[in-house]
Scaffold this active site. Structure first.
Site, PDB file in Angstrom:
ATOM      1  N   HIS A 267      12.921  -7.993 -39.905  1.00 27.22           N
ATOM      2  CA  HIS A 267      13.828  -7.036 -40.541  1.00 27.22           C
ATOM      3  C   HIS A 267      14.478  -6.056 -39.562  1.00 27.22           C
ATOM      4  O   HIS A 267      14.537  -4.852 -39.804  1.00 27.22           O
ATOM      5  CB  HIS A 267      13.100  -6.271 -41.642  1.00 27.22           C
ATOM      6  CG  HIS A 267      12.683  -7.118 -42.816  1.00 27.22           C
ATOM      7  ND1 HIS A 267      13.327  -8.270 -43.170  1.00 27.22           N
ATOM      8  CD2 HIS A 267      11.672  -6.952 -43.727  1.00 27.22           C
ATOM      9  CE1 HIS A 267      12.737  -8.784 -44.253  1.00 27.22           C
ATOM     10  NE2 HIS A 267      11.736  -8.016 -44.591  1.00 27.22           N
TER      11      HIS A 267
ATOM     12  N   HIS B 247      16.203  -5.306 -50.197  1.00 20.99           N
ATOM     13  CA  HIS B 247      14.767  -5.568 -50.309  1.00 20.99           C
ATOM     14  C   HIS B 247      14.131  -4.861 -51.508  1.00 20.99           C
ATOM     15  O   HIS B 247      12.963  -4.461 -51.461  1.00 20.99           O
ATOM     16  CB  HIS B 247      14.079  -5.163 -48.993  1.00 20.99           C
ATOM     17  CG  HIS B 247      12.840  -5.942 -48.697  1.00 20.99           C
ATOM     18  ND1 HIS B 247      11.666  -5.788 -49.399  1.00 20.99           N
ATOM     19  CD2 HIS B 247      12.603  -6.906 -47.781  1.00 20.99           C
ATOM     20  CE1 HIS B 247      10.755  -6.604 -48.911  1.00 20.99           C
ATOM     21  NE2 HIS B 247      11.298  -7.298 -47.930  1.00 20.99           N
TER      22      HIS B 247
ATOM     23  N   TYR C 185      12.133  -4.271 -54.797  1.00 20.61           N
ATOM     24  CA  TYR C 185      11.053  -4.948 -55.526  1.00 20.61           C
ATOM     25  C   TYR C 185      11.277  -4.691 -57.008  1.00 20.61           C
ATOM     26  O   TYR C 185      11.536  -3.544 -57.411  1.00 20.61           O
ATOM     27  CB  TYR C 185       9.696  -4.344 -55.186  1.00 20.61           C
ATOM     28  CG  TYR C 185       9.158  -4.616 -53.814  1.00 20.61           C
ATOM     29  CD1 TYR C 185       9.831  -4.202 -52.671  1.00 20.61           C
ATOM     30  CD2 TYR C 185       7.923  -5.238 -53.660  1.00 20.61           C
ATOM     31  CE1 TYR C 185       9.292  -4.426 -51.408  1.00 20.61           C
ATOM     32  CE2 TYR C 185       7.382  -5.465 -52.396  1.00 20.61           C
ATOM     33  CZ  TYR C 185       8.071  -5.054 -51.286  1.00 20.61           C
ATOM     34  OH  TYR C 185       7.541  -5.263 -50.037  1.00 20.61           O
TER      35      TYR C 185
ATOM     36  N   GLU D 137      15.436 -11.827 -51.913  1.00 22.01           N
ATOM     37  CA  GLU D 137      16.317 -11.409 -50.812  1.00 22.01           C
ATOM     38  C   GLU D 137      17.347 -12.505 -50.569  1.00 22.01           C
ATOM     39  O   GLU D 137      17.056 -13.489 -49.896  1.00 22.01           O
ATOM     40  CB  GLU D 137      15.492 -11.162 -49.557  1.00 22.01           C
ATOM     41  CG  GLU D 137      14.428 -10.095 -49.713  1.00 22.01           C
ATOM     42  CD  GLU D 137      13.289 -10.254 -48.718  1.00 22.01           C
ATOM     43  OE1 GLU D 137      13.511 -10.017 -47.527  1.00 22.01           O
ATOM     44  OE2 GLU D 137      12.179 -10.619 -49.127  1.00 22.01           O
TER      45      GLU D 137
HETATM   46  C1  GLA Z   1       9.811  -9.974 -46.371  1.00 20.15           C
HETATM   47  C2  GLA Z   1       8.891 -10.810 -45.571  1.00 20.15           C
HETATM   48  C3  GLA Z   1       7.481 -10.547 -45.994  1.00 20.15           C
HETATM   49  C4  GLA Z   1       7.142  -9.079 -45.900  1.00 20.15           C
HETATM   50  C5  GLA Z   1       8.139  -8.286 -46.673  1.00 20.15           C
HETATM   51  C6  GLA Z   1       7.920  -6.808 -46.489  1.00 20.15           C
HETATM   52  O1  GLA Z   1       9.895 -10.423 -47.650  1.00 20.15           O
HETATM   53  O2  GLA Z   1       9.177 -12.174 -45.630  1.00 20.15           O
HETATM   54  O3  GLA Z   1       6.601 -11.306 -45.209  1.00 20.15           O
HETATM   55  O4  GLA Z   1       7.161  -8.673 -44.562  1.00 20.15           O
HETATM   56  O5  GLA Z   1       9.441  -8.612 -46.289  1.00 20.15           O
HETATM   57  O6  GLA Z   1       6.617  -6.422 -46.775  1.00 20.15           O
END
Ligand code: GLA
Length: 368
Positions: free
Chosen positions: A122, A193, A195, A332
């Site tokens: 990231h 990102h 959730y 994502e």
């Molecule tokens: C992405 C990655 C995961 C994790 C999340 C953040 O989805 O693929 O492995 O690192 O970000 O926690």
């Protein structure tokens, strides 16, 4: 080190009938919180710290509103987040992993920070999720965040001028528009990102949510979550979400890929039928008790479906409730992980004179 945060509130009145903006000014003068509302009671809040979406309030089938995205109630929560979950942030300059923090472009090898075991994740140590973006309202319906990532910032070549715009529509859609230009060839892969837990943030796990991913293939990974390069069929595996299936149904199968991910943490190759640059369905999620539905449409070729395998219940969110193991999922929309090192994956190198344009829509509704 950020100074101790001190929030004050300043109300910006817009001449909009349906959308208003509330600006909270934190210790960094320019950190603000914008509030978008629509005629159906939806509320979306976003801050220019990390271009983070902090709140998404959505009605259920009876009109009851809940905040269905995980996050904190002030910016210090995001700055000091335990275990770096990247709640609600835009990740970049390159979302997801780059193997061993290295790639070669036009004969030059570039080295990035290793912030995820042996890999870069990231964007590196201070990715786009940890910088302050310039913010402006766009018309009466959206907010746009812009950032100039300098040449060699986090080890990437090129001054990259990047923006993300969030628009809330009266059709209960959040429209996300990304745009970037560069003065040197550079990898770019931007995604959001957030959730989701469609029952409401902090309301247990997401294992009962029913998921469709519009994909016939996915990209299997090695033990460090770097794609092997294969585009493997989902048919006959736990990765088959072509028909609606509870996220938890197959998640504990004995499967090397699930073991590597600690559950689902993989990129699916979207079954695109539309022209490049046109929106196509990536995923659809239904939460049976509330009836809330999320559809994800995108111009991107892939989607990383991550189901909160790294949440442990030790992190408390904005309403004080712990975020359980698998208490949120992330979709994502993106190009495939490690693309700069994978010649067979769709191109992620942006050249000077080109523009990076990407769009994703989250459409909320209810099932009855
Ligand atoms: C992405 C990655 C995961 C994790 C999340 C953040 O989805 O693929 O492995 O690192 O970000 O926690």
């Amino acid at each position: 080190m950020p100074r101790l945060l001190f929030l004050c509130t300043l109300l910006l009145t817009l001449n909009a009938s349906l959308v208003s903006a509330e600006v909270k000014v934190a210790d960094f003068d320019s950190i603000e919180l914008f509030t978008l509302t629509n005629s159906n009671g939806m509320v979306v809040k976003a801050t220019n710290y990390g271009a983070i979406i902090t709140t998404i309030e959505v009605p259920d089938r009876n009109g009851k509103i809940a905040d269905i995205t995980l996050g904190y109630d002030d910016v210090s929560g995001y700055m000091n987040a335990v275990d770096k979950p990247y709640f609600g942030a835009v990740v970049g300059r390159f979302g997801n992993r780059i193997a061993k923090g290295k790639f070669t472009l036009e004969g030059t090898e570039y080295t990035l920070a290793l912030n995820n075991g042996v890999n870069t994740l990231h964007g590196g140590n201070i990715g786009f999720d940890k910088v302050v973006w310039y913010a402006e309202m766009v018309g009466d319906k959206g907010v746009k965040f812009s950032y100039l990532a300098k040449d060699m910032e986090e080890g990437y070549p090129g001054n990259l001028s990047v923006s993300v715009k969030y628009t809330l529509t009266d059709d209960n859609e959040i429209v996300i528009d990304y745009h970037a230009t560069t003065d040197k060839a550079t990898p770019v892969n931007l995604t959001q990102h957030a959730y989701f837990n469609l029952k409401g943030e902090g309301e247990g796990t997401i294992l009962d949510h029913e998921l469709v991913i519009n994909a016939l293939r996915y990209t299997p990974v090695d033990a460090t979550l770097i794609p092997t390069g294969e585009l493997a069929p989902v048919d006959g595996t736990a990765f088959d979400f072509r028909e609606a299936k509870k996220i938890g149904r197959d998640i504990d199968q004995t499967d090397e890929q699930l073991k590597f991910g600690g559950g689902y943490d993989h990129n699916w190759v979207l079954n695109r039928k539309k022209e490049d640059g046109e929106l196509d369905l990536a995923a659809r999620v239904v939460e049976p008790t509330s009836g809330r539905v999320l559809e994800v449409l995108s111009t991107e070729p892939g989607v990383q479906f991550y189901c909160g395998n790294f949440l442990k219940g030790n992190l408390k969110g904005k309403s004080g409730k712990p975020y359980d193991y698998r208490g949120g999922f992330v979709l994502e929309t993106q190009h495939f992980p490690d693309s700069p090192n994978q010649p067979n994956f769709p191109n992620t190198i942006l050249q000077p004179g080109e523009t990076y344009d990407s769009k994703t829509v989250w459409k909320f509704s209810t099932d009855k």
